[in-house]
Design an enzyme around this catalytic site. Structure first.
Site, short mmCIF file in Angstrom:
data_model
loop_
_atom_site.label_atom_id
_atom_site.label_comp_id
_atom_site.label_asym_id
_atom_site.label_seq_id
_atom_site.Cartn_x
_atom_site.Cartn_y
_atom_site.Cartn_z
N LYS A 35 2.52 58.24 19.71
CA LYS A 35 2.66 57.55 21.00
C LYS A 35 1.86 58.29 22.07
CE LYS A 35 7.05 59.83 21.87
NZ LYS A 35 8.06 59.84 22.89
N TYR A 256 -8.28 76.90 48.24
CA TYR A 256 -7.44 76.25 49.26
C TYR A 256 -6.25 77.12 49.63
CZ TYR A 256 -9.88 71.80 48.65
OH TYR A 256 -10.81 70.80 48.61
#
Ligand SMILES: Cc1ncc(COP(=O)(O)O)c(C=O)c1O
Length: 376
Positions: A35, A256
């Site tokens: 899956k 950042y």
């Protein structure tokens, strides 16, 4: 030069891990759980690579099963959550799928349906996960009704899922097992219980079928790994390269927010990989990577397309050096996806399924030529 980020998928490692799962449970058959696009590895390529050794596959939805059928995969495919609406029964029958039945409405829809051939059904029991499934008493009633409708349903199995099979403390696992053993004995039913942790570490849960998922991809799901889980081989290597290098004096911040600050004169490598590729932005400073096959650490917040690593102790690293975010480096060194996940406060499943489509997959081994063209 193309952007160097790539997900290398080693289909021989997939086959090795699948065989390992089988060797642990010689009296069970193993459904290969494919899956979520085979946990991000490419369901079609993985299904093809396992087609001669796996007797059946498992997915989460009709759409995932259709993808496999359209690629020519003829193996039995189990729908782990069954149908999502009654109209899907036509396609279940047409595609020759096996289906889980976990709730009353699915049971009633199936009993009201007239398939050309009876549909193999796996009755899902809620033995303690409390997600999907019938109580043991309701499962018994569903079993008896389906047994009485052999034109609708055949090959009845009981399936259930464990909440804590990965844990060292086996208390709750044993409670679930006790409920399942009692029900299985009452109905003389074939069982399908074991996910990867139970396949690896709970032989008492091995049934007619097991359902290993993440271990097929080389991740160790156990809280405390065991001898066998250490033999799993990574299937995906998320590989990139250094695209720039910075020399910084002590005290300079990187990235950042300036989260990482150089505590000494430092050499920073910029890597072409970021959260826009699926690399987890929650990765903390110190998250391991392999640069030129040697361990280095993340330095600064992950950006959308780039991340930064501390190369100070790897002087041979330079622009173009290989960077492995997880998986196996060219020199054979391995960085486990589980170790990276711990630094992101998550699990390997989210990292593997989170690799985004913009990262090209390159396949090796299995039934494909070395050098691996993507599956058609
Ligand atoms: C019903 C069911 N069976 C099997 C699996 C495979 O579990 P694992 O990847 O831990 O082996 C899953 C995964 O979530 C699942 O939901």
């Amino acid at each position: 030069m193309a952007r160097p980020l790539i997900a290398d998928i080693d289909l021989d490692a997939l086959r090795h891990n699948y065989r390992l799962a089988c060797s642990l449970a010689p009296h069970s058959r193993a459904l290969a759980v494919l899956k979520a696009d085979a946990y991000g590895h490419g369901a079609v390529a993985c299904a093809r690579a396992l087609a001669d050794i796996a007797p059946a596959l498992a997915v989460a939805s009709i759409e995932e099963a259709v993808t496999l059928r359209e690629a020519g995969i003829t193996l039995p495919v189990v729908l782990l959550e069954g149908i999502f609406e009654a109209e899907e029964l036509d396609r279940v029958a047409d595609l020759g799928l096996w289906m889980a039945v976990h709730s009353d409405w699915q049971l009633e829809a199936l009993l009201a349906y007239r398939p050309a051939r009876p549909i193999p059904v796996w009755i899902k029991v809620d033995s303690g996960m409390h997600r999907l499934g019938f109580t043991p008493e309701a499962a018994e009633a569903a079993w008896r009704r389906l047994r009485a409708a052999p034109d609708r349903a055949c090959d009845l199995h009981l399936m259930s899922h464990f909440a804590t099979a990965d844990r060292v403390d086996t208390g709750y696992f044993r409670q679930q097992m006790a409920r399942l053993e009692a029900l299985g004995e009452r109905l003389a039913a074939p069982l399908c219980l074991a996910n990867s942790p139970a396949t690896l570490a709970r032989p008492e849960a091995h049934g007619a079928w097991n359902r290993p998922g993440v271990m097929l991809y080389g991740s160790d799901p156990l809280e405390a790994g065991n001898e066998t889980s250490l033999r799993l081989a990574p299937v995906m290597t998320l590989r990139s390269a250094i695209i720039a290098v910075r020399d910084l004096p002590a005290g300079e911040p990187v990235g950042y927010g300036g989260r990482w600050v150089a505590s000494r004169p430092s050499r920073i490598g910029v890597v072409a990989a970021g959260y826009g590729d699926g690399y987890d932005r929650h990765a903390v400073d110190g998250t391991p990577v392999l640069v030129a096959g040697r361990r280095a650490t993340l330095a600064g917040k992950v950006s959308m397309d780039m991340l930064t690593v501390d190369l100070t102790d790897i002087p041979e690293a330079d622009v173009g050096s290989e960077v492995v975010l997880w998986g196996r480096a060219a020199n054979g060194e391995v960085l486990g996806v589980d170790e990276v996940a711990r630094h992101c406060d998550t699990i390997s499943y989210t990292l593997l399924t989170g690799v985004l489509p913009r990262v090209p997959r390159r396949y090796h081994g299995g039934h494909l030529d070395q050098g691996g063209s993507p599956p058609r």
